[in-house]
Structures are given as structure tokens and as C-alpha cells.
Scaffold this active site. Structure first.
Site, PDB file in Angstrom:
ATOM      1  N   TYR A  16      -5.486   3.805  12.359  1.00 65.41           N
ATOM      2  CA  TYR A  16      -5.347   4.838  11.323  1.00 65.41           C
ATOM      3  C   TYR A  16      -6.427   4.632  10.270  1.00 65.41           C
ATOM      4  O   TYR A  16      -6.489   3.568   9.649  1.00 65.41           O
ATOM      5  CB  TYR A  16      -3.952   4.751  10.700  1.00 65.41           C
ATOM      6  CG  TYR A  16      -3.671   5.742   9.591  1.00 65.41           C
ATOM      7  CD1 TYR A  16      -4.218   7.022   9.597  1.00 65.41           C
ATOM      8  CD2 TYR A  16      -2.821   5.401   8.538  1.00 65.41           C
ATOM      9  CE1 TYR A  16      -3.944   7.924   8.585  1.00 65.41           C
ATOM     10  CE2 TYR A  16      -2.533   6.301   7.525  1.00 65.41           C
ATOM     11  CZ  TYR A  16      -3.090   7.559   7.550  1.00 65.41           C
ATOM     12  OH  TYR A  16      -2.813   8.450   6.551  1.00 65.41           O
ATOM     13  N   ASN A  52      -6.893   5.630   7.306  1.00 66.72           N
ATOM     14  CA  ASN A  52      -6.490   5.322   5.929  1.00 66.72           C
ATOM     15  C   ASN A  52      -6.042   3.870   5.768  1.00 66.72           C
ATOM     16  O   ASN A  52      -5.835   3.408   4.647  1.00 66.72           O
ATOM     17  CB  ASN A  52      -5.390   6.268   5.445  1.00 66.72           C
ATOM     18  CG  ASN A  52      -5.965   7.490   4.739  1.00 66.72           C
ATOM     19  OD1 ASN A  52      -7.172   7.627   4.595  1.00 66.72           O
ATOM     20  ND2 ASN A  52      -5.094   8.382   4.293  1.00 66.72           N
ATOM     21  N   TYR A  53      -5.879   3.163   6.884  1.00 63.37           N
ATOM     22  CA  TYR A  53      -5.678   1.715   6.833  1.00 63.37           C
ATOM     23  C   TYR A  53      -7.000   1.066   7.270  1.00 63.37           C
ATOM     24  O   TYR A  53      -7.084   0.384   8.285  1.00 63.37           O
ATOM     25  CB  TYR A  53      -4.542   1.274   7.754  1.00 63.37           C
ATOM     26  CG  TYR A  53      -3.186   1.835   7.397  1.00 63.37           C
ATOM     27  CD1 TYR A  53      -2.926   2.335   6.122  1.00 63.37           C
ATOM     28  CD2 TYR A  53      -2.163   1.881   8.339  1.00 63.37           C
ATOM     29  CE1 TYR A  53      -1.684   2.861   5.803  1.00 63.37           C
ATOM     30  CE2 TYR A  53      -0.913   2.403   8.021  1.00 63.37           C
ATOM     31  CZ  TYR A  53      -0.681   2.898   6.754  1.00 63.37           C
ATOM     32  OH  TYR A  53       0.554   3.412   6.438  1.00 63.37           O
ATOM     33  N   ARG A  54      -8.018   1.330   6.496  1.00 66.56           N
ATOM     34  CA  ARG A  54      -9.390   0.945   6.826  1.00 66.56           C
ATOM     35  C   ARG A  54      -9.463  -0.519   7.261  1.00 66.56           C
ATOM     36  O   ARG A  54      -8.873  -1.389   6.639  1.00 66.56           O
ATOM     37  CB  ARG A  54     -10.258   1.166   5.601  1.00 66.56           C
ATOM     38  CG  ARG A  54     -11.723   1.018   5.841  1.00 66.56           C
ATOM     39  CD  ARG A  54     -12.336   2.216   6.489  1.00 66.56           C
ATOM     40  NE  ARG A  54     -12.399   3.374   5.616  1.00 66.56           N
ATOM     41  CZ  ARG A  54     -12.930   4.532   5.978  1.00 66.56           C
ATOM     42  NH1 ARG A  54     -13.437   4.669   7.183  1.00 66.56           N
ATOM     43  NH2 ARG A  54     -12.950   5.554   5.143  1.00 66.56           N
TER      44      ARG A  54
END
Length: 540
Positions: free
Chosen positions: A480, A482-484
Site C-alpha cells: 500500500y 500510503n504505507y511508504r
């Protein structure tokens, strides 16, 4: 949109007089000179006055104020360490024309720009640069207006607003409207939606990015564009293609969704001893994505106790869009193994459920959402993610528990899929993780500043991630955005090299949508002005 009324106009000479009254500048380096050139350039390219003492922060002017602003929304203390590269200065625009001018001037002066809305980037990419030095930080926290239009079920929200502020402003206008975005109330809405925007209503309504109607961005030429002006390709790319690649998001127009006046929440926690044979967690894996769309049950894995008395706990944390009577019927039919009782169920408004799911203590006033703060203290952490498509067998679960018990402050979260998430095509927006996914896994390890060996925690999470390989998606192993996670790969300054690197980490985040993202990048930003360690590169 009526976001901001023009501030009093000042002549260029008047602004310079004000500037020198606030600061006595003795350039000590070429970069100090560039700071002055940047300010003068921005002033020449905007018609709206900005007070320098409230919008421009540099260590050469006021070190304590610079540090205060830098740290204000930076969520991961790992990237505030002294060894980490800091921006040469911070500019906090208060009007969209200031953003336009900043891009024009950054390009003219060949100064690299990073943009931050909420500071939640897990690898600190919105306020730290390790490939471009020196760099400027544009902090959008002063651009946070929210305009709700209940009549047409929409809202315009500026990038600097947090999701908590957005939820609160919606509830001010209506008790039966909401928006399906993040669980953490301190998320900046600007960057959050660029990565997808996950939340507890995703099974009913999809992601925040699935519910965007329009946007205002500033492109690499400093032009202010809405959906019609940017075109459908760019509009597609910014809704899930991650931030920092295609332009600076100034505001989103979002579609509000209906919520009942009364929703129900619960949290039921089990220890390993209370889940004999892992029957509860195994059943959750089989049914969580198949429950009614109004029900979202995530599982949080923690470690409780100390020494030889440590155990893993699984907390089933849920939101149901309806009353507890209906919820109990659903649970007795589909998930009786959890043993949910009426006493476990708490009825409240949708806005109150936001505070509850975010982790604020019971009876905390919902006005806390306006503070833009997390209920948890800032800490250093490392995170990773996975997507699971077949249930993890008991032998795999046992191995997970053993790994968790070896770490000081581990956290693992399983978020269920199904419902609307399985109905939206993978190519609808860049976010591709849809049909076939049972649940998403987030792994987190955190540590205190006093810990002198942070590397052992990072090694631990990498070891757990490696252990999970047989149980998660593959070819590619999905993640994901946004969970870099820079462990997946990162860019260098060379564009040709970036393309090869991006085809590795980009496939994890975007699967088959990556090539389209790169083609769009080639059209809107061929010089790769908007770049960072995991930005979309242009096709050569």
C-alpha cells in the site's frame, strides 16, 4: 471556491521594507542568498501579500521557530534526527497564488521542492530529501479551509486540513453524512487521498479516492488547474497514484456519503489462551471480507505482559453502520465464535465513532478532532504492508506469534476487504488492490528515543516480512503506497535509472497501472520537477 479572501495588497517596495524590518540578513552562504532571491521572486509573482514572519522559516533567521515548524506535523521522529538532512528553509503559503509562485521560482532558481500536508509519510519523504540537496519544504498547514455543501452532497477541502477536521465540519452540517477516509484523525487530507485513503467505511463505499469529484492542483509550470483543465488522465493519476509526482494538490472536491444517525462500535480482545486452536482468528480470515458491507472488523495484534508472562493479544475493533440489535443478529449468524455480547456494543454517532476508532479515550469530546493531533505520542517507527488472498494456516499463525513475542513494541493490523472494494475494477484509479484480497496487513515496530539500537527493530520487521512471504500476494508482492516503504526500492537523480527502479517498487504499489502513471508523468512533468525517492518517473 471562495477559500480565501485576498489579503491587503502591498507594493513591492512596501513588502521589502516589511521584510527587512523583520530580518537582518547577512548572507553567510550562497544558499542564504538563494533564500532572499526566492522570497523576492515569490513576491514578484503573486498579487497576494504574505507576512514573512508567519510564512517563511529558516535556521539563518530563527533556529527555534524553524525547528518548531519543521517538527509540528512530522509524525515519524526517525526523520527528525540530527543526522537527517533538513530543508534549507520552510515556506508556508496562505494563498493558492503563493504555491504557483513558489513553483515558478523554484524552477527558475533550480531549487528542489518537497511538499507536506499532514506529515504522515512513513519514510518522511514529504519533509526529508536524501537525493536532492539543498531543498525547500512547502508546508501546506495554513491552507485548511473546509466548505460543506449538504444540498449537493459534496465538500471542498484544502490540503492542509486533517481528516479529523473534515469529519467534524461535515457533522456540524449534518448527522447523516460522512466521508470514507482514514482512521487516523491527524492525517493531512491532501496527501492521504493521493494514495487511496483507507477507512472503516471502505467495505461500504470504497476509498476516499474513489469518492473524489474534482480537485485543484498546481502543475509543474505553476498553472492552477481543476478537473476540466487538467484532463481526465491527470485526474485519474492523482487519485491513488501517490503524492509528489504530478503536481501540488491544493484542494479536493469530495462526495459525501450517507451514514445512519446511530452506528455501533465494539472492541473485543482475546489472548492466545482464550483463542484455543486459533479458531477465532481463523474464522475471521474466512468471513471478514464476506460480512455485510456495513460491518468493518479489523484485528490489531499487540503484545501484553513482560518477561516470561508475555502473550499476544488480538483485538477485534469494529464499526457497524446501524444499531446494536441488528449487529448482534449479523454476528450470531456469521461470526458467533467471537462471542460478542450486547454489553460489548456501544451505540454512538458517526462522528463519535471516528474518535473511538482513532484511539482517543472514552468520553473525549469530538472537538478533539479539530486539534489535528493523534491520540498517541510521536515516536520513531518503521512500517511495511502486505495483502493476503488465502487464509493463513494455523502453522503460519504460530510463527507470527513467535515473531511478535520477540519484539518490544510490535503492532500488526489486519484490515478486511470485500464489499465495495471487490466491486471496483483495478484500473478505475491507480490503487489496484481490489477483488481477490481478503485483508491487508500493516506491520509496525516503534522505539523510544532512549533506545540506542534502532537497527535491531528495523531488522526485526524485515525478518517478519520475510517470514510472511509464503502467505501473502506474489508476482508482484503487493504493498500500500500510503504505507511508504523504501525497502522496496528507491529512485536516484538519474531518470534512466529511476525507470528501472520504479518498475520494481512501482509494481508493488500499482501493479498494471504503473505504465499508465509513467506515461501521464511524461506528459505533465517531462522534466521530473516533482520528484522524490519513490515518485513516478517520466517515460524516456
Amino acid at each position: 471556491m471562495g477559500f480565501s479572501k485576498p489579503l491587503p495588497l502591498f507594493s513591492f517596495l512596501s513588502v521589502l521594507v516589511l521584510y527587512f524590518s523583520f530580518y537582518t540578513i547577512t548572507p553567510t552562504s550562497s544558499f542564504a542568498s538563494l533564500q532572499d532571491q526566492f522570497i523576492n521572486c515569490v513576491q514578484r509573482n503573486t498579487h497576494v501579500y504574505f507576512p514573512l514572519e508567519k510564512t517563511f522559516f529558516a535556521p539563518t533567521k530563527n533556529v527555534s521557530m524553524f525547528s518548531q515548524v519543521l517538527e509540528s506535523t512530522a509524525q515519524n521522529l526517525r526523520f527528525l534526527k540530527q543526522s537527517m538532512p533538513k530543508p534549507g528553509f520552510i515556506f508556508s503559503p496562505i494563498h493558492e497564488s503563493h504555491v504557483q509562485a513558489s513553483i515558478i521560482c523554484s524552477k527558475k532558481l533550480r531549487m528542489h521542492l518537497r511538499v507536506r500536508s499532514g506529515g504522515h509519510d512513513y519514510e518522511g519523504l514529504s519533509y526529508v530529501s536524501q537525493i536532492d540537496k539543498p531543498f525547500i519544504l512547502m508546508d501546506l498547514s495554513k491552507m485548511r479551509q473546509v466548505n460543506i455543501n449538504i444540498q449537493d452532497n459534496s465538500a471542498w477541502v484544502q490540503s492542509g486540513a486533517t481528516v479529523g477536521e473534515l469529519y467534524y465540519r461535515i457533522a456540524e452540517k449534518s448527522k447523516v453524512h460522512g466521508f470514507p477516509a482514514g482512521l487516523c484523525s491527524s492525517l493531512g487530507i491532501g496527501g492521504h487521498i493521493t494514495g487511496g485513503a483507507y477507512g472503516s467505511m471502505m467495505r461500504k463505499y470504497g476509498l476516499g479516492a474513489d469518492n473524489v469529484l474534482d480537485a485543484k492542483i498546481v502543475d509543474a509550470n505553476g498553472k492552477l488547474l481543476d478537473r476540466a483543465a487538467m484532463g481526465e488522465d491527470t485526474f485519474w493519476a492523482i487519485r491513488g497514484g501517490a503524492g509528489g509526482s504530478f503536481g501540488i494538490i491544493l484542494a479536493w472536491k469530495i462526495k459525501l456519503v450517507p451514514v445512519p444517525q446511530t452506528v455501533t462500535v465494539f472492541t473485543v480482545t482475546k489472548t492466545l489462551h482464550q483463542d484455543v486452536g486459533n479458531k477465532i482468528i481463523s474464522k475471521w480470515q474466512r468471513v471478514a471480507d464476506k460480512l455485510v458491507e456495513e460491518l468493518f472488523i479489523r484485528v490489531l495484534f499487540n503484545v501484553a505482559g513482560n518477561g516470561g508472562n508475555k502473550t499476544v493479544t488480538t483485538s477485534y475493533n469494529a464499526l457497524f453502520l446501524g444499531g446494536k440489535g441488528t449487529l448482534m443478529k449479523v454476528m450470531k449468524k456469521s461470526f458467533p465464535e467471537l462471542g460478542l455480547t450486547l454489553k460489548d456494543c456501544i451505540e454512538m454517532s458517526w462522528l463519535e465513532s471516528i474518535s473511538y476508532i482513532s484511539g482517543f479515550p472514552s468520553h473525549t469530546p469530538t472537538s478533539v478532532l479539530l486539534q489535528g493531533k493523534s491520540p498517541y505520542p510521536k515516536i520513531s517507527f518503521k512500517a511495511k504492508s502486505d495483502f493476503v488472498k488465502t487464509p493463513i494456516p494455523e502453522s503460519g499463525l504460530q510463527g507470527i506469534f513467535k515473531k511478535l513475542l520477540k519484539e518490544d513494541i510490535p503492532l500488526m493490523i489486519w484490515n478486511p476487504y470485500g464489499g465495495m472494494m471487490a466491486k471496483i475494477p483495478e484500473s478505475q484509479i491507480p490503487f489496484p488492490h481490489r477483488k481477490g484480497v481478503l485483508f491487508k496487513v500493516q506491520y509496525v515496530t516503534s522505539w523510544l528515543d532512549s533506545d540506542k539500537r534502532p537497527s535491531r527493530h528495523i531488522n526485526w520487521i524485515r525478518d517478519l516480512y520475510n517470514y510472511m512471504t509464503p502467505y501473502v500476494s506474489s508476482n508482484p508482492r503487493e504493498a500500500y503506497v500510503n504505507y511508504r516503504d523504501l525497502d522496496l526500492g528507491k529512485n536516484t537523480k538519474d531518470v534512466k535509472t529511476c525507470i528501472k527502479q520504479a518498475q520494481v517498487w512501482g509494481a508493488n504499489y500499482f501493479k498494471n497501472n504503473l505504465n499508465r502513471l509513467m506515461m501521464i508523468k511524461s506528459k505533465v512533468d517531462p522534466e521530473n520537477f516533482f520528484r522524490h525517492e519513490q515518485s513516478i518517473p517520466p517515460m524516456m
